[in-house]
Motif scaffolding. Structure first.
Motif, mmCIF file in Angstrom:
data_model
loop_
_atom_site.group_PDB
_atom_site.id
_atom_site.type_symbol
_atom_site.label_atom_id
_atom_site.label_comp_id
_atom_site.label_asym_id
_atom_site.label_seq_id
_atom_site.Cartn_x
_atom_site.Cartn_y
_atom_site.Cartn_z
ATOM 1 N N TRP A 130 3.103 -3.278 -5.172
ATOM 2 C CA TRP A 130 4.119 -4.308 -5.363
ATOM 3 C C TRP A 130 5.271 -3.811 -6.233
ATOM 4 C CZ3 TRP A 130 5.071 -7.843 -2.166
ATOM 5 C CH2 TRP A 130 4.048 -8.356 -1.382
ATOM 6 N N ARG A 131 4.968 -2.988 -7.205
ATOM 7 C CA ARG A 131 6.029 -2.431 -8.053
ATOM 8 C C ARG A 131 6.981 -1.573 -7.207
ATOM 9 N NH1 ARG A 131 3.112 -1.413 -12.419
ATOM 10 N NH2 ARG A 131 2.249 0.483 -11.539
ATOM 11 N N HIS A 132 6.409 -0.722 -6.360
ATOM 12 C CA HIS A 132 7.267 0.118 -5.514
ATOM 13 C C HIS A 132 8.013 -0.725 -4.482
ATOM 14 C CE1 HIS A 132 9.042 3.340 -3.346
ATOM 15 N NE2 HIS A 132 8.552 2.825 -2.230
ATOM 16 N N ILE A 133 7.332 -1.676 -3.859
ATOM 17 C CA ILE A 133 7.991 -2.509 -2.858
ATOM 18 C C ILE A 133 9.164 -3.273 -3.482
ATOM 19 C CG2 ILE A 133 7.678 -4.559 -1.395
ATOM 20 C CD1 ILE A 133 4.872 -3.398 -0.705
ATOM 21 N N LEU A 134 8.972 -3.793 -4.687
ATOM 22 C CA LEU A 134 10.073 -4.485 -5.369
ATOM 23 C C LEU A 134 11.213 -3.517 -5.701
ATOM 24 C CD1 LEU A 134 8.128 -6.905 -7.731
ATOM 25 C CD2 LEU A 134 9.513 -7.513 -5.728
ATOM 26 N N MET A 135 10.864 -2.305 -6.150
ATOM 27 C CA MET A 135 11.890 -1.321 -6.499
ATOM 28 C C MET A 135 12.702 -0.912 -5.268
ATOM 29 S SD MET A 135 11.487 2.420 -8.312
ATOM 30 C CE MET A 135 10.424 3.010 -7.012
ATOM 31 N N VAL A 136 12.040 -0.584 -4.178
ATOM 32 C CA VAL A 136 12.747 -0.141 -2.979
ATOM 33 C C VAL A 136 13.517 -1.306 -2.344
ATOM 34 C CG1 VAL A 136 10.942 -0.410 -1.208
ATOM 35 C CG2 VAL A 136 12.574 1.462 -1.037
ATOM 36 N N THR A 137 13.006 -2.530 -2.478
ATOM 37 C CA THR A 137 13.727 -3.699 -1.969
ATOM 38 C C THR A 137 14.989 -3.946 -2.792
ATOM 39 O OG1 THR A 137 11.683 -4.667 -1.125
ATOM 40 C CG2 THR A 137 13.534 -6.169 -1.463
ATOM 41 N N ALA A 138 14.896 -3.793 -4.107
ATOM 42 C CA ALA A 138 16.079 -3.940 -4.967
ATOM 43 C C ALA A 138 17.117 -2.867 -4.628
ATOM 44 C CB ALA A 138 15.679 -3.860 -6.434
ATOM 45 N N ALA A 139 16.667 -1.630 -4.445
ATOM 46 C CA ALA A 139 17.594 -0.544 -4.089
ATOM 47 C C ALA A 139 18.255 -0.814 -2.740
ATOM 48 C CB ALA A 139 16.859 0.796 -4.060
ATOM 49 N N ALA A 140 17.474 -1.278 -1.768
ATOM 50 C CA ALA A 140 18.028 -1.582 -0.445
ATOM 51 C C ALA A 140 19.045 -2.717 -0.527
ATOM 52 C CB ALA A 140 16.905 -1.939 0.527
ATOM 53 N N HIS A 175 23.214 6.541 1.143
ATOM 54 C CA HIS A 175 21.980 6.823 1.891
ATOM 55 C C HIS A 175 21.079 7.805 1.147
ATOM 56 C CE1 HIS A 175 23.215 4.341 5.140
ATOM 57 N NE2 HIS A 175 24.273 5.071 5.406
ATOM 58 N N VAL A 176 21.657 8.754 0.451
ATOM 59 C CA VAL A 176 20.858 9.708 -0.335
ATOM 60 C C VAL A 176 20.139 8.977 -1.465
ATOM 61 C CG1 VAL A 176 21.009 11.675 -1.930
ATOM 62 C CG2 VAL A 176 22.176 11.765 0.278
ATOM 63 N N ILE A 177 20.849 8.089 -2.138
ATOM 64 C CA ILE A 177 20.222 7.308 -3.216
ATOM 65 C C ILE A 177 19.095 6.458 -2.654
ATOM 66 C CG2 ILE A 177 20.613 5.405 -4.839
ATOM 67 C CD1 ILE A 177 23.460 6.652 -5.258
ATOM 68 N N MET A 178 19.354 5.771 -1.551
ATOM 69 C CA MET A 178 18.319 4.922 -0.944
ATOM 70 C C MET A 178 17.127 5.770 -0.506
ATOM 71 S SD MET A 178 17.422 1.911 -0.216
ATOM 72 C CE MET A 178 15.823 1.521 0.464
ATOM 73 N N GLY A 179 17.385 6.892 0.125
ATOM 74 C CA GLY A 179 16.306 7.773 0.562
ATOM 75 C C GLY A 179 15.516 8.338 -0.606
ATOM 76 N N SER A 180 16.200 8.618 -1.699
ATOM 77 C CA SER A 180 15.513 9.153 -2.889
ATOM 78 C C SER A 180 14.569 8.121 -3.485
ATOM 79 C CB SER A 180 16.542 9.591 -3.937
ATOM 80 O OG SER A 180 17.348 10.618 -3.429
ATOM 81 N N VAL A 181 15.036 6.898 -3.596
ATOM 82 C CA VAL A 181 14.161 5.823 -4.113
ATOM 83 C C VAL A 181 12.995 5.603 -3.158
ATOM 84 C CG1 VAL A 181 14.045 3.357 -4.665
ATOM 85 C CG2 VAL A 181 16.008 4.700 -5.424
ATOM 86 N N ALA A 182 13.288 5.610 -1.876
ATOM 87 C CA ALA A 182 12.237 5.380 -0.869
ATOM 88 C C ALA A 182 11.204 6.506 -0.857
ATOM 89 C CB ALA A 182 12.861 5.220 0.508
ATOM 90 N N ALA A 183 11.608 7.708 -1.246
ATOM 91 C CA ALA A 183 10.702 8.866 -1.188
ATOM 92 C C ALA A 183 9.797 8.987 -2.402
ATOM 93 C CB ALA A 183 11.522 10.140 -1.022
ATOM 94 N N ILE A 184 9.999 8.177 -3.406
ATOM 95 C CA ILE A 184 9.179 8.264 -4.623
ATOM 96 C C ILE A 184 7.679 8.228 -4.332
ATOM 97 C CG2 ILE A 184 8.579 7.046 -6.765
ATOM 98 C CD1 ILE A 184 11.608 6.461 -7.076
ATOM 99 N N PRO A 185 7.206 7.368 -3.430
ATOM 100 C CA PRO A 185 5.752 7.358 -3.158
ATOM 101 C C PRO A 185 5.233 8.685 -2.585
ATOM 102 C CG PRO A 185 6.749 5.405 -2.259
ATOM 103 C CD PRO A 185 7.860 6.290 -2.727
ATOM 104 N N ALA A 186 6.070 9.417 -1.859
ATOM 105 C CA ALA A 186 5.635 10.688 -1.292
ATOM 106 C C ALA A 186 5.353 11.704 -2.401
ATOM 107 C CB ALA A 186 6.678 11.214 -0.322
ATOM 108 N N LEU A 187 6.024 11.569 -3.522
ATOM 109 C CA LEU A 187 5.793 12.473 -4.656
ATOM 110 C C LEU A 187 4.427 12.235 -5.280
ATOM 111 C CD1 LEU A 187 9.304 12.193 -6.350
ATOM 112 C CD2 LEU A 187 8.479 13.998 -4.817
ATOM 113 N N ARG A 188 3.919 11.035 -5.125
ATOM 114 C CA ARG A 188 2.632 10.660 -5.696
ATOM 115 C C ARG A 188 1.473 11.279 -4.913
ATOM 116 N NH1 ARG A 188 -1.239 6.750 -4.970
ATOM 117 N NH2 ARG A 188 -2.108 5.842 -6.853
#
Length: 182
Positions: free
Chosen positions: A133-143, A168-181
């Motif tokens: 939920w934390r990530h979904i809220l973060m990526v939704t806020a960024a979007a 788009h780079v900023i949005m993609g960077s925020v969206a990619a945070i879970p892949a780093l995990r």
């Protein structure tokens, strides 16, 4: 003879459409060969493919209320809209209202990035509910912020292109945070 036809076909795909104020003329131009032909048809077919798969998926699942089902359906629908809006932009790229359609095209890209990230997090094992939920809220806020920026700015011109790319780079960077995990 075949090589002459091939060269004529290549020349027609290099032909620009006439700038128009008529939506009807822009739609009719779909049937002719010009610089936007490949973009129009590839995006229309992709939109149809994702929309068809969203409908098939909805008919095939037993429970529409599960989070994993919602994640897959969100991804399919958002991607269908992304391609549909992009096809509309390419259809109306030579129309006086092209800026409006370009905005929709880029907002559709942000929505597809958002849906990819949300579905990735939802379908990845090992995430605690609060992390999801934390990530979904973060990526939704960024979007939301990216969509607001794209909907209010003028998007034409070389400086505007770098603005769109950065968004788009900023949005993609925020969206990619879970892949780093992972």
């Amino acid at each position: 003879m075949a090589s002459m036809r091939k060269r004529a076909s290549c020349r027609s795909l290099g032909r620009r459409r006439i700038y128009t104020t008529s939506y009807r003329d822009a739609i009719v131009s779909i049937a002719s060969a010009h610089t936007e032909t490949v973009n129009i048809w590839s995006h229309l077919l992709a939109a149809l493919w994702f929309a068809t798969n969203a409908a098939r998926f909805t008919g095939a699942v037993m429970c529409l209320s599960s989070s994993s089902t919602a994640a897959v359906l969100t991804y399919l629908v958002a991607t269908a809209f992304c391609f549909a809006w992009s096809a509309l932009y390419h259809i109306f790229a030579d129309h006086t209202a092209a800026d409006f359609w370009l905005r929709l095209d880029h907002i559709g890209i942000v929505c597809a990035i958002w849906a990819s990230s949300v579905s990735f997090v939802e379908l990845s094992p090992g995430w605690h509910s609060s992390e999801r939920w934390r990530h979904i809220l973060m990526v939704t806020a960024a979007a939301t912020i990216c969509c607001m920026c794209l909907s209010t700015a003028s998007l034409y011109g070389s400086l505007k292109q770098s603005f769109r790319i950065r968004t788009h780079v900023i949005m993609g960077s925020v969206a990619a945070i879970p892949a780093l995990r992972c």
